[in-house]
Design an enzyme around this catalytic site. Structure first.
Site, PDB file in Angstrom:
ATOM      1  CB  CYS A 140       6.401  -1.187  16.151  1.00 41.53           C
ATOM      2  SG  CYS A 140       8.117  -0.900  15.627  1.00 41.53           S
ATOM      3  CB  CYS A 147       6.908  -4.503   8.848  1.00 42.92           C
ATOM      4  SG  CYS A 147       8.134  -3.521   9.743  1.00 42.92           S
ATOM      5  CD  GLU A 196      -2.837  -1.142   2.446  1.00 44.16           C
ATOM      6  OE1 GLU A 196      -3.946  -1.668   2.345  1.00 44.16           O
ATOM      7  OE2 GLU A 196      -2.400  -0.673   3.514  1.00 44.16           O
ATOM      8  CB  CYS A 240       1.064   7.820  11.075  1.00 40.06           C
ATOM      9  SG  CYS A 240       2.660   7.322  11.717  1.00 40.06           S
ATOM     10  CB  CYS A 286       3.106  -0.187  13.874  1.00 41.10           C
ATOM     11  SG  CYS A 286       3.146   0.058  12.086  1.00 41.10           S
ATOM     12  CB  CYS A 291       3.202   7.651   2.866  1.00 38.54           C
ATOM     13  SG  CYS A 291       3.772   6.502   4.123  1.00 38.54           S
TER      14      CYS A 291
END
Length: 404
Positions: free
Chosen positions: A149, A145, A125, A384, A152, A138
């Site tokens: 985290c 990933c 994305e 974010c 996130c 972005c």
């Protein structure tokens, strides 16, 4: 006596399927030079031909070789036989009420070390955020990933693979086409693009899916293409690479790319940051901040951005604001305070607005810029910390629906 024997003939092997033509959209100058050499362009001409292709692909946004009118017709034909200018496919588009756009992009299968595809077409994305005076894209640097985290959403998706520099650049090419940012294209009629400046996309942030410094070489090459003055021509001061703190790569990033640096900090104590950003166990706060103090090119004109997500009752106290100021002493810095953007199943809540304001005032009064980032695209999970492949979400919902 003559004897004879019949030997069964081995049937001929079927011809191996021809691999599909490779796209040159997103290619580096070296890759374009290799492509030209492979179709018989003499070495003495290659530099000139690379310059022609470069401008057509990155400045004009060409989608076919036929449109390259200053390239000889026989060469255009040879290029078209062996290569394309295809982009990855846009699988889905979402537009927020605030004008933020999110694209789900389906990549071509990537070859493994034996030359065979190792995935069935991964998906990433990327998000476009328009403001009155700028447009920020972005971009993702990995499929999934590896950092996990805890605040996130992207971190809940396992790492599939790194993106190539070409796949990173393709995100910008696709976005510019989608919003009419190449010459001759018509922008969307919704009136939600920037009203000032000549470019709809003026800034790039590596804040999408993945940890950019765990894919350093491809990110480095992508920054070089993004900032090349003969093509996409983005200022290096408008390209920001965000990292959770892969300390050994920071000096290289500063010296080799010239891009701006953002650090996902989010805590002022190692015990808390170990939970929020597990990479901290490998590169603790003191080591990370020392690398920031020696980051090549850092100055008051090129400040390092420290990102700090505001989590209710977790990291938002006045004492933590004062400790943040103490930790950053001597670093040319600004602090972006990010209201936590919720996602399904998130273990945190966003800090109350008065708490965020008090935190911001303490940082600001100590001499640091401390803007509170306006949440954008929350309604389409584009803000974010919210990015995650739409396909992954749909699959998760299907598994829940099928569970007893």
């Amino acid at each position: 006596m003559i004897t004879s024997s019949l030997v069964a003939e081995t049937p001929p092997s079927p011809p191996s399927p021809r691999s599909p033509p490779r796209s040159l959209a997103g290619a580096t100058r070296a890759e374009l030079a290799g492509a030209l050499a492979s179709v018989g362009v003499p070495e003495r001409e290659i530099r000139m031909r690379v310059a022609q292709l470069w401008r057509w692909i990155y400045f004009q946004g060409a989608t076919s070789f036929d449109s390259m009118l200053n390239v000889a017709k026989p060469l255009r034909a040879r290029l078209a036989e062996s290569f394309t200018l295809d982009r990855p496919k846009v699988a889905a588009v979402q537009v927020s009420s605030d004008g933020t756009r999110k694209w789900l992009i389906r990549l071509d299968p990537a070859p493994n070390d034996k030359g065979a595809p190792d995935d069935k077409g991964a998906e990433i994305e990327c998000v476009y955020i328009p403001e009155s005076d700028r447009g920020t894209l972005c971009v993702s640097s990995q499929v999934g990933c590896t950092l996990t985290c805890s605040f996130c959403h992207t971190g809940t998706q396992k790492l599939v693979r790194n993106l190539s520099a070409q796949e990173i650049i393709s995100q910008l090419i696709i976005a510019r086409e989608q919003i009419g940012d190449f010459p001759g294209l018509t922008p969307p009629a919704d009136g939600l693009l920037p009203t000032e400046g000549s470019r709809a996309i003026s800034n790039i942030v590596f804040m999408g899916m993945g940890e950019p410094l765990y894919n350093y070489e491809n990110v480095r090459d992508a920054v070089a293409i993004l900032s090349d003055g003969d093509g996409l021509s983005l200022s290096k001061r408008r390209i920001t690479v965000s990292t959770a703190g892969v300390v050994p790569r920071l000096a290289e990033l500063g010296s080799e790319t010239g891009a701006m640096l953002a650090i996902s900090l989010h805590a002022v104590r190692d015990d808390l940051r170990d939970k929020l950003v597990p990479l901290n166990k490998k590169y603790p706060i003191a080591e990370l901040l020392q690398a920031c103090r020696t980051f090549p090119g850092a100055s008051n004109a090129r400040r390092i951005t420290f990102e700090y997500v505001m989590l209710k009752g977790i990291n938002d106290s006045p004492a933590e604001a004062r400790e943040l100021v103490r930790l950053l002493k001597g670093i040319p810095a600004k602090i972006n305070l990010i209201p936590f953007n919720p996602w399904p199943g998130a273990p945190y809540e966003c800090s109350d607005w008065p708490t965020i304001e008090k935190f911001s005032d303490i940082v600001f009064n100590a001499g640091y810029a401390s803007p509170v980032r306006t949440p954008r695209g929350r309604d389409i999970l584009a803000a974010c910390g919210q990015l995650k492949s739409e396909t992954e979400k749909l699959r998760a919902r299907a598994r829940l629906a099928a569970a007893p």
